[in-house]
Design an enzyme around this catalytic site. Structure first.
Site, PDB file in Angstrom:
ATOM      1  N   LYS A   6       0.809  -1.214   0.000  1.00 57.04           N
ATOM      2  CA  LYS A   6       0.000   0.000   0.000  1.00 57.04           C
ATOM      3  C   LYS A   6       0.852   1.278   0.000  1.00 57.04           C
ATOM      4  O   LYS A   6       0.411   2.336  -0.471  1.00 57.04           O
ATOM      5  CB  LYS A   6      -0.930   0.022   1.213  1.00 57.04           C
ATOM      6  CG  LYS A   6      -2.092  -0.951   1.155  1.00 57.04           C
ATOM      7  CD  LYS A   6      -3.188  -0.450   0.243  1.00 57.04           C
ATOM      8  CE  LYS A   6      -4.447  -1.282   0.353  1.00 57.04           C
ATOM      9  NZ  LYS A   6      -5.538  -0.779  -0.502  1.00 57.04           N
TER      10      LYS A   6
ATOM     11  N   SER B 132       1.425  -9.931  -0.262  1.00 60.92           N
ATOM     12  CA  SER B 132       1.156  -8.494  -0.340  1.00 60.92           C
ATOM     13  C   SER B 132       1.439  -7.714   0.933  1.00 60.92           C
ATOM     14  O   SER B 132       1.640  -6.503   0.881  1.00 60.92           O
ATOM     15  CB  SER B 132      -0.300  -8.261  -0.752  1.00 60.92           C
ATOM     16  OG  SER B 132      -1.183  -8.874   0.177  1.00 60.92           O
TER      17      SER B 132
END
Length: 346
Positions: free
Chosen positions: A64, A318
């Site tokens: 992110k 991720s």
């Protein structure tokens, strides 16, 4: 990089030029994360070459940071002076907060009143002002939008934004730099910013790369939209993959996904937990539930072998922002299963 007809259909939303510009823009700030081969997954699970792209080792512990950094770096000086605002209780909050700190910009993060103290403190630790509003994320988002109108602060959306998608797409460029002849790429999906950006980068280079999105059986708004060919909500309950707990995908991200992603795989909560355990035990990787989704898909046997056997495969990890209590629970549950199996065999 070549531009193929499929990618041209979504170029007005995000394109390879946006991603290459993002790569140059965020390079001074981000970490180029490692990619390692998993011999266990390669030899024992799929009979192909499986590589794990470790975004859990990115600053703030999640991919992110890339999208937030690119978005904030793209703002005008006037926008930067007024400050930025975001609604988040997780990885996006920390990505926005750290970028703002590095650039000397005022950041406000609006979180649900139920947000864990640890996540509040982590976000404040990066220098952002945390405001608690709402009993759930929808109420928090509405409160954030109202604050943005009142103050003139710029909203940094977690996924449905051109610069955010382009920032996440830089992962695709790094994958290609490491293994240009990749055949299959498996990605976790929530709102869709990650898979939209990476799919754009990969398909711009080679449209034959097979891109698989993975979601939980409990929450899979994007997979449901992909199946119905229109935006569709889906949430039956909570999921270990809380970073992908998005009931409905973004308008922009869905438009990219429906053209560039090849298929979706849904995995159960048990399969997610099993993948988290195997990544810890076999690869020495600590991951959050969302980060384990691609590995869960591989272990589940739900992917057609023709995309795996003898192929070069990348599974994205991720993020690694997981509570230690959850890690402990996964290990404890795994040990109980192992003990039960041993008893039966004996």
């Amino acid at each position: 990089m070549t531009t193929n007809p499929i990618v041209l259909q979504t170029a007005h939303i995000v394109n390879i030029g946006d991603i290459e510009a993002a790569k140059a823009r965020i390079k001074p700030f981000i970490r180029e994360t490692p990619m390692i081969q998993s011999m266990y997954l390669s030899q024992n699970v799929v009979k192909g070459n499986v590589y794990l792209k470790l975004e859990n080792m990115q600053y703030t512990g999640s991919f992110k940071f890339r999208g937030a950094n690119n978005k904030i770096n793209s703002l005008t000086e006037e926008q930067k002076a007024k400050g930025i605002i975001a609604a988040s209780a997780g990885n996006h909050a920390q990505g926005v907060a750290l970028t703002a700190k590095l650039m000397g910009i005022k950041a406000t993060i609006v979180m649900p009143e139920t947000a864990p103290i640890a996540k509040q403190k982590a976000t404040e630790g990066y220098g952002a002002t945390v405001v608690l509003k709402g009993d759930n994320f929808n109420e928090t988002r509405l409160a954030m939008e109202e604050m943005a109108k009142e103050t003139g602060m710029t909203i940094v959306h977690p996924y449905d934004d051109r610069e955010v998608m382009a920032g996440q797409g830089t992962i695709g460029l790094e994958i290609l730099d490491y293994i240009w002849n990749v055949n299959t790429v498996i990605l976790p999906v929530g709102g869709g910013g990650l898979i939209a950006g990476i799919a754009t980068a990969l398909k711009s280079f080679n449209p034959s790369i097979h891109i698989i999105g993975v979601q939980s059986e409990n929450v899979h708004g994007m997979a449901e939209s992909f199946k119905n060919r229109k935006l569709t909500e889906h949430r039956d309950g909570p999921t270990l993959a809380d970073g992908c707990d998005v009931k409905i995908a973004g308008d922009k991200t869905y438009e990219v996904v429906k053209h560039l992603v090849d298929e979706f795989i849904l995995v159960s909560e048990d399969e997610i937990e099993h993948a988290m355990k195997d990544l810890m035990q076999r690869a020495k990787i600590i991951t959050e539930g969302a980060g384990a989704l691609p590995t869960a898909a591989l272990l589940s046997g739900k992917i057609d072998p023709k995309y795996l056997e003898g192929k070069n495969i990348v599974a994205l990890v991720s993020g690694g922002n997981v509570d230690l209590t959850r890690v402990s629970g996964v290990i404890e549950h795994g040990l109980k299963i192992a003990d039960t199996s041993k008893g039966v065999v004996g």
